[in-house]
Design a protein around this motif. Structure first.
Motif, PDB file in Angstrom:
ATOM      1  N   ARG A  45       4.102  51.058  65.127  1.00  0.00           N
ATOM      2  CA  ARG A  45       2.714  51.797  64.761  1.00  0.00           C
ATOM      3  C   ARG A  45       2.120  51.069  63.632  1.00  0.00           C
ATOM      4  O   ARG A  45       2.459  50.468  63.190  1.00  0.00           O
ATOM      5  N   LEU A  46       0.768  51.439  63.653  1.00  0.00           N
ATOM      6  CA  LEU A  46      -0.135  51.127  62.661  1.00  0.00           C
ATOM      7  C   LEU A  46      -0.833  51.759  61.930  1.00  0.00           C
ATOM      8  O   LEU A  46      -1.149  53.267  62.305  1.00  0.00           O
ATOM      9  N   LEU A  47      -0.885  51.715  60.528  1.00  0.00           N
ATOM     10  CA  LEU A  47      -1.873  52.709  59.728  1.00  0.00           C
ATOM     11  C   LEU A  47      -3.031  51.817  58.956  1.00  0.00           C
ATOM     12  O   LEU A  47      -2.789  50.530  58.563  1.00  0.00           O
ATOM     13  N   TYR A  48      -4.150  52.499  59.328  1.00  0.00           N
ATOM     14  CA  TYR A  48      -5.305  51.787  58.827  1.00  0.00           C
ATOM     15  C   TYR A  48      -5.780  52.749  57.682  1.00  0.00           C
ATOM     16  O   TYR A  48      -5.852  53.817  57.831  1.00  0.00           O
ATOM     17  N   ILE A  49      -5.816  52.179  56.532  1.00  0.00           N
ATOM     18  CA  ILE A  49      -5.790  52.941  55.428  1.00  0.00           C
ATOM     19  C   ILE A  49      -6.708  52.484  54.162  1.00  0.00           C
ATOM     20  O   ILE A  49      -6.871  51.094  53.900  1.00  0.00           O
ATOM     21  N   GLY A  50      -8.024  53.380  53.823  1.00  0.00           N
ATOM     22  CA  GLY A  50      -8.899  53.167  52.595  1.00  0.00           C
ATOM     23  C   GLY A  50      -8.615  53.736  51.619  1.00  0.00           C
ATOM     24  O   GLY A  50      -8.193  55.147  51.988  1.00  0.00           O
ATOM     25  N   LEU A  51      -8.440  53.457  50.311  1.00  0.00           N
ATOM     26  CA  LEU A  51      -8.075  54.329  49.090  1.00  0.00           C
ATOM     27  C   LEU A  51      -8.970  54.005  47.997  1.00  0.00           C
ATOM     28  O   LEU A  51      -9.648  53.201  48.062  1.00  0.00           O
ATOM     29  N   THR A  52      -9.405  55.137  47.387  1.00  0.00           N
ATOM     30  CA  THR A  52     -10.115  55.068  45.961  1.00  0.00           C
ATOM     31  C   THR A  52      -9.435  55.671  45.087  1.00  0.00           C
ATOM     32  O   THR A  52      -8.619  56.515  45.127  1.00  0.00           O
ATOM     33  N   LEU A  53      -9.243  54.840  43.752  1.00  0.00           N
ATOM     34  CA  LEU A  53      -8.370  55.374  42.681  1.00  0.00           C
ATOM     35  C   LEU A  53      -9.473  56.121  41.547  1.00  0.00           C
ATOM     36  O   LEU A  53     -10.247  55.556  41.379  1.00  0.00           O
ATOM     37  N   LYS A  54      -9.096  57.346  41.132  1.00  0.00           N
ATOM     38  CA  LYS A  54      -9.811  57.823  40.162  1.00  0.00           C
ATOM     39  C   LYS A  54      -9.067  57.420  38.794  1.00  0.00           C
ATOM     40  O   LYS A  54      -7.897  57.852  38.679  1.00  0.00           O
ATOM     41  N   VAL A  55      -9.760  56.736  37.875  1.00  0.00           N
ATOM     42  CA  VAL A  55      -9.264  56.123  36.802  1.00  0.00           C
ATOM     43  C   VAL A  55      -9.800  56.953  35.327  1.00  0.00           C
ATOM     44  O   VAL A  55     -10.795  57.301  35.464  1.00  0.00           O
ATOM     45  N   GLY A  56      -9.169  56.852  34.351  1.00  0.00           N
ATOM     46  CA  GLY A  56      -9.430  57.576  32.903  1.00  0.00           C
ATOM     47  C   GLY A  56     -10.352  56.751  32.209  1.00  0.00           C
ATOM     48  O   GLY A  56     -11.064  57.524  31.230  1.00  0.00           O
ATOM     49  N   ASN A  57     -10.377  55.405  32.211  1.00  0.00           N
ATOM     50  CA  ASN A  57     -11.351  54.779  31.505  1.00  0.00           C
ATOM     51  C   ASN A  57     -11.653  53.433  32.026  1.00  0.00           C
ATOM     52  O   ASN A  57     -11.022  53.159  33.072  1.00  0.00           O
ATOM     53  N   SER A  58     -12.635  52.893  31.287  1.00  0.00           N
ATOM     54  CA  SER A  58     -13.300  51.423  31.941  1.00  0.00           C
ATOM     55  C   SER A  58     -12.166  50.548  31.709  1.00  0.00           C
ATOM     56  O   SER A  58     -12.424  49.283  32.468  1.00  0.00           O
ATOM     57  N   LYS A  59     -11.246  50.843  30.829  1.00  0.00           N
ATOM     58  CA  LYS A  59     -10.302  49.467  30.454  1.00  0.00           C
ATOM     59  C   LYS A  59      -9.443  49.395  31.798  1.00  0.00           C
ATOM     60  O   LYS A  59      -8.895  48.338  32.213  1.00  0.00           O
ATOM     61  N   THR A  60      -8.865  50.640  32.228  1.00  0.00           N
ATOM     62  CA  THR A  60      -8.065  50.690  33.390  1.00  0.00           C
ATOM     63  C   THR A  60      -8.926  50.076  34.581  1.00  0.00           C
ATOM     64  O   THR A  60      -8.434  49.307  35.601  1.00  0.00           O
ATOM     65  N   GLU A  61     -10.206  50.338  34.722  1.00  0.00           N
ATOM     66  CA  GLU A  61     -10.973  49.902  35.915  1.00  0.00           C
ATOM     67  C   GLU A  61     -11.025  48.325  35.839  1.00  0.00           C
ATOM     68  O   GLU A  61     -10.752  47.874  36.845  1.00  0.00           O
TER      69      GLU A  61
END
Length: 160
Positions: free
Chosen positions: A77-93
């Motif tokens: 089986r295959l998994l096609y996945i797209g993710l977005t992370l919500k981060v708390g500050n620009s340093k983490t980004e």
């Protein structure tokens, strides 16, 4: 005559007492209104302070990718996945952007060990999001600051 003089003094005393009472009542009324105005302005100031706009959320997009899942009764089986992370500050980004190859590697290793029937349910997706958070919060370098990743958002999710 003595009685008239006593009545006259009594009238003057009563008039003075009335003036004093009116003056005291006026002063009390003034302070009461002033106090009410101060409270109203304090409430308006507090409301203005409470209405500060919320900080803009910061999102880090991870490009979609495809990964092989563990074989099940239906075969590979295959998994096609797209993710977005919500981060708390620009340093983490910034840290996440500079370490994107490591992040993608961690995600591929995690996802390739999953069963299709586990990740297709709502509970399975929530558990997967928690595992992704756990993996991504682990330091990628020795001198890395703590990452403030608030949420994992699935933007694309297809199992075949």
């Amino acid at each position: 005559m003595a009685n008239a003089k006593g009545n006259s003094k009594m009238k003057w005393l009563m008039a003075i007492m009335m003036l004093v009472m009116v003056a005291v009542t006026g002063v009390n009324g003034y302070f009461l209104l002033e106090n009410m105005n101060n409270k109203a302005s304090n409430v308006e100031t507090a409301e203005q302070e409470d209405v500060q706009p919320a900080p803009e959320p910061i999102f880090v997009k991870i490009d979609p990718f495809t990964v092989n899942l563990q074989d099940d009764r239906y075969g590979p089986r295959l998994l096609y996945i797209g993710l977005t992370l919500k981060v708390g500050n620009s340093k983490t980004e910034t840290v996440l952007a500079s370490h994107m190859p490591q992040i993608r590697n961690r995600l591929l290793l995690l996802l390739s060990g999953q069963q299709a029937d586990e990740v297709t349910s709502t509970g399975g997706k929530e558990l997967l999001a928690a595992r992704i958070l756990e993996r991504l919060r682990a330091p990628m370098t020795n001198a890395q600051p703590e990452l403030l990743i608030d949420d994992v958002l699935f933007t694309e999710f297809i199992v075949q």
